[in-house]
Design an enzyme around this catalytic site. Structure first.
Site, PDB file in Angstrom:
ATOM      1  N   TRP A 174      -1.796  -6.366  -8.148  1.00 28.61           N
ATOM      2  CA  TRP A 174      -1.211  -7.436  -9.175  1.00 28.61           C
ATOM      3  C   TRP A 174      -0.480  -8.656  -8.325  1.00 28.61           C
ATOM      4  CZ3 TRP A 174      -3.164  -7.440 -13.677  1.00 28.61           C
ATOM      5  CH2 TRP A 174      -3.244  -6.213 -14.163  1.00 28.61           C
ATOM      6  N   ASP A 202       7.061 -11.693 -10.342  1.00 25.26           N
ATOM      7  CA  ASP A 202       6.399 -10.995 -11.693  1.00 25.26           C
ATOM      8  C   ASP A 202       7.011  -9.549 -12.058  1.00 25.26           C
ATOM      9  OD1 ASP A 202       4.693  -9.642 -13.374  1.00 25.26           O
ATOM     10  OD2 ASP A 202       2.990  -9.752 -12.123  1.00 25.26           O
ATOM     11  N   LYS A 226       5.216  -3.713 -21.877  1.00 24.48           N
ATOM     12  CA  LYS A 226       5.765  -2.511 -21.013  1.00 24.48           C
ATOM     13  C   LYS A 226       7.156  -2.269 -21.500  1.00 24.48           C
ATOM     14  CE  LYS A 226       2.208  -3.901 -17.584  1.00 24.48           C
ATOM     15  NZ  LYS A 226       1.315  -2.753 -17.639  1.00 24.48           N
TER      16      LYS A 226
END
Length: 369
Positions: free
Chosen positions: A110, A180, A204
């Site tokens: 990511w 992030d 999430k």
């Protein structure tokens, strides 16, 4: 279900990486309010986002989120769309000026995606990387060196694929630290004052997919470059209280309900204690298996959100997953890019599910001995 611990309402043992488990009390509250919200005769999905009822939910969710983070002065919550993936582009679009680069700490898949978007949009620099360790660890914080012409320092606080997580953060000095936090926001106690901006897809730890949360210092949001599309400017959403265009109203409502649930767990301290207990149980099972199970991440960098592990062969891993699925376990395959096994144990995954998984892991090992 065949008895791997207490199992309420025949719900699956949900270890999906995202969209992920939601708290059962939140789902039940949403169910009870779904058709008629606050005696309006409408679902919240049907009403105008300009109306007083929706706006009260919208504002309440913003306030509740900041409250859980200690009500930091000078910060604003935005509710956006497009997931963290859109933020990979919005960050450099809004903050890179001519001659500047974004400095990125490379910790896995990511972080790499965020870096590549910045590279497309002006310039990107690698401030530190754990690629030589196959992304099995978070780099030494003292080894993180932003570029001299950096506009910001960007980190990915938790890598879901490799299963690593920051528990302390780099000191970026006068540079805004941008993170992030899609996969570990609200999972442990956090001093948000360290950060200029954090962003997170909701699916999430915050709620269902469809809304992305940005929490940032107001000074970073107030003025955006005029040459980028209006919808991509942070200032557009800041000045319009995230109501410039139609928001994902049901997702925002669900975020508010999840935040209420976090408060009921004792806030971030209460949630962190439960998360560490769940993760500790699974890592203890892995480490105590005599090598039958092998943790992927180095011990000091192990995520309390995504427990990644391997076995001696892919054939044995497939057998493990097949047996687990027959027992009601969902989402234990590792990411397709790396394989292996992964249990995503976000805030809403109950201890009972982790205990059931640990018991299954012990049982499976005995059957293969």
């Amino acid at each position: 279900m065949k008895g791997w611990g207490v199992h309420l309402s025949k719900r699956a043992y949900n270890f999906n990486a995202g969209p992920a488990a939601l708290p059962l009390p939140v789902l039940e509250r949403a169910q009870s309010e779904f058709v008629d919200f606050r005696n309006s005769g409408m679902s919240i999905m049907e009403m105008s986002h300009r109306g007083a009822i929706y706006e009260s939910v919208h504002n309440e969710a913003q306030e509740r989120l900041l409250g859980l983070l200690g009500n930091p002065a000078g910060y604003k919550v935005l509710f956006l769309q497009g997931g963290a993936t859109t933020q990979f582009a919005m960050v450099p679009m809004n903050f890179l000026k001519e001659g500047q680069v974004g400095s990125y700490v490379m910790t896995g898949s990511w972080a790499d995606k965020a870096y590549k978007e910045a590279k497309l949009l002006g310039g990107a620099h690698v401030a530190a990387s754990s690629e030589e360790q196959k992304f099995r660890a978070i780099p030494d914080l003292n080894a993180i060196v932003p570029a001299e012409n950096a506009a910001y320092l960007h980190i990915t606080s938790n890598e879901t694929i490799e299963g690593t997580q920051y528990f302390k953060f780099p000191d970026s000095g006068k540079l805004p630290l941008i993170a992030d936090m899609s996969s570990d926001i609200l999972s442990h106690d956090l001093d948000i004052n360290q950060f200029g901006l954090i962003y997170a897809g909701a699916q999430k730890n915050l709620g269902p997919s469809g809304v992305t949360v940005v929490i940032a210092k107001e000074e970073l949001l107030a003025e955006s470059p005029s040459h980028i599309p209006t919808i991509m400017r942070y200032s557009t959403h800041y000045k319009n209280n995230s109501l410039y265009n139609t928001p994902p109203s049901f997702s925002v409502y669900m975020v508010n309900e999840v935040l209420k649930w976090v408060e009921e767990q004792g806030g971030l301290a209460g949630v962190e204690a439960k998360n560490r207990e769940k993760a500790g149980l699974l890592y203890q099972t892995i480490d105590g298996s005599g090598g039958f199970y092998r943790g992927v991440a180095e011990e000091a960098s192990r995520s309390i959100m995504n427990v990644t592990f391997r076995m001696e062969s892919e054939e044995l891993e497939k057998k493990f997953i097949k047996g687990a699925e027959a027992e009601g376990f969902v989402g234990l395959k590792g990411h397709r890019s790396v394989g292996g096994l992964r249990a995503s144990i976000y805030n809403a995954v109950p201890y009972e599910s982790c205990k059931a998984l640990a018991d299954y892991m012990t049982h499976f090992q005995k059957t293969q001995a």
